[in-house]
Design an enzyme around this catalytic site. Structure first.
Site, PDB file in Angstrom:
ATOM      1  N   ASP A  24       0.844  -1.200   0.000  1.00  0.00           N
ATOM      2  CA  ASP A  24       0.000   0.000   0.000  1.00  0.00           C
ATOM      3  C   ASP A  24       0.875   1.244   0.000  1.00  0.00           C
ATOM      4  O   ASP A  24       1.816   1.338   0.806  1.00  0.00           O
ATOM      5  CB  ASP A  24      -0.889   0.038   1.252  1.00  0.00           C
ATOM      6  N   LYS A  81      -8.274   0.717  -4.942  1.00  0.00           N
ATOM      7  CA  LYS A  81      -9.454   0.164  -4.281  1.00  0.00           C
ATOM      8  C   LYS A  81     -10.727   0.896  -4.696  1.00  0.00           C
ATOM      9  O   LYS A  81     -10.738   2.122  -4.800  1.00  0.00           O
ATOM     10  CB  LYS A  81      -9.300   0.261  -2.752  1.00  0.00           C
ATOM     11  N   GLY A 214      -3.077  -7.394   8.397  1.00  0.00           N
ATOM     12  CA  GLY A 214      -2.370  -7.618   9.653  1.00  0.00           C
ATOM     13  C   GLY A 214      -0.917  -8.021   9.524  1.00  0.00           C
ATOM     14  O   GLY A 214      -0.251  -8.266  10.529  1.00  0.00           O
TER      15      GLY A 214
END
Length: 294
Positions: A24, A81, A214
């Site tokens: 990201d 996204k 995560g």
């Protein structure tokens, strides 16, 4: 008439990312760091999941300026996204020429009942899943790549582990079933029967399944690869760390050499503090992004 890409082409593009790390990024500088570190692709965002979680409110598609800035900065594929069910956000990203769209639960869903019909697009899609039912429903809609949902923006790997183990266990169960048991299993999972037949025949999912949600350390990335992930998405973990460039390279190396424990030990030294992270049990039900979509 709108053009559509074939499953073979779109899934082939996803296969090319196999074994790699997708990072990201929120600007051109971060995108260049990711590319130099060896990322196979970047995800262009306005805010990383940890910041989306902290800010609250409605999270939407990134400003097209940010997406274009990232696309112009790197030569590797660029993903972006769109909200679940938001046809126009997806069409805008497709028109801009992004390489992949993530129909993502990290953003606030636009439609709580329907996901996008991804078969109608030329651009390939990646979608999250927690189990084989979700995985096969997304594939039937046209997803060319899957990822665990995990719990984005927490720096806590436990949910990604749960989702990867569950999908793989359910695949093994389907493979071991006789054909006359599959229809009932399709009903139980809410899965298309034809896809379960294909999974039984091939012994695996028809698309790649990456780990996401995560991943905060090189050891986390290696763990997910050992559990059967085809690659790793890293959201907040890299650019929320003390030394993003070093951290990014360490994640890439650990993903590639996920059984070389001495190397992973060396990679983990002097990285600085990883993102603080959030204990999953402390999240309220409405804060659990993985519950979005069906």
């Amino acid at each position: 008439m709108a053009q559509t890409g074939t499953d073979r082409v779109k899934r082939g593009m996803a296969e090319m990312q196999k074994g790699g790390v997708i990072m990201d990024v929120v600007n051109a500088e971060q995108a260049k760091i990711a590319e130099e570190a060896g990322a196979v692709a970047v995800m262009a965002l306005e805010r990383v999941p940890a910041d989306i979680r902290a800010a609250g409110g409605v999270a939407r598609m990134a400003d097209p300026t940010i997406v274009e800035e990232v696309m112009n900065a790197v030569s590797i594929p660029v993903m972006a996204k769109a909200r679940i069910g938001h046809i126009v956000e997806a069409r805008v990203l497709e028109a801009m020429g992004v390489d992949y769209i993530d129909e993502s639960e990290v953003l606030t869903p636009a439609d709580e009942e329907f996901h996008l019909n991804k078969n109608e697009y030329t651009v390939p899609f990646v979608c999250g899943c927690r189990d084989l039912g979700e995985a096969t429903r997304r594939i039937a809609e046209g997803a060319s790549m899957l990822r665990t949902k995990g719990e984005p923006g927490t720096g806590n790997i436990v949910e990604a582990v749960r989702h990867m183990r569950k999908v793989n266990a359910q695949v093994r169960k389907v493979v071991a079933m006789s054909d006359d048991e599959l229809m009932t299993e399709a009903k139980n999972l809410g899965a298309p029967y034809e896809l379960l037949l294909q999974i039984k025949r091939d012994g695996k999912l028809p698309v790649v399944n990456f780990a996401a949600g995560g991943v905060a350390t090189p050891a986390d990335a290696a763990l997910m690869m050992q559990l059967g992930a085809d690659g790793v998405f890293v959201g907040s973990g890299i650019f929320k760390s003390d030394n993003p460039a070093k951290f990014a390279k360490a994640i890439v190396e650990a993903t590639t050499h996920y059984t070389d424990y001495k190397l992973i030990a060396e990679l983990s030294k002097e990285l600085g503090t990883a993102m603080k992270g959030i204990e999953i049990s402390n999240l309220l039900p409405e804060q659990r992004m993985q519950e979005r979509g069906w």
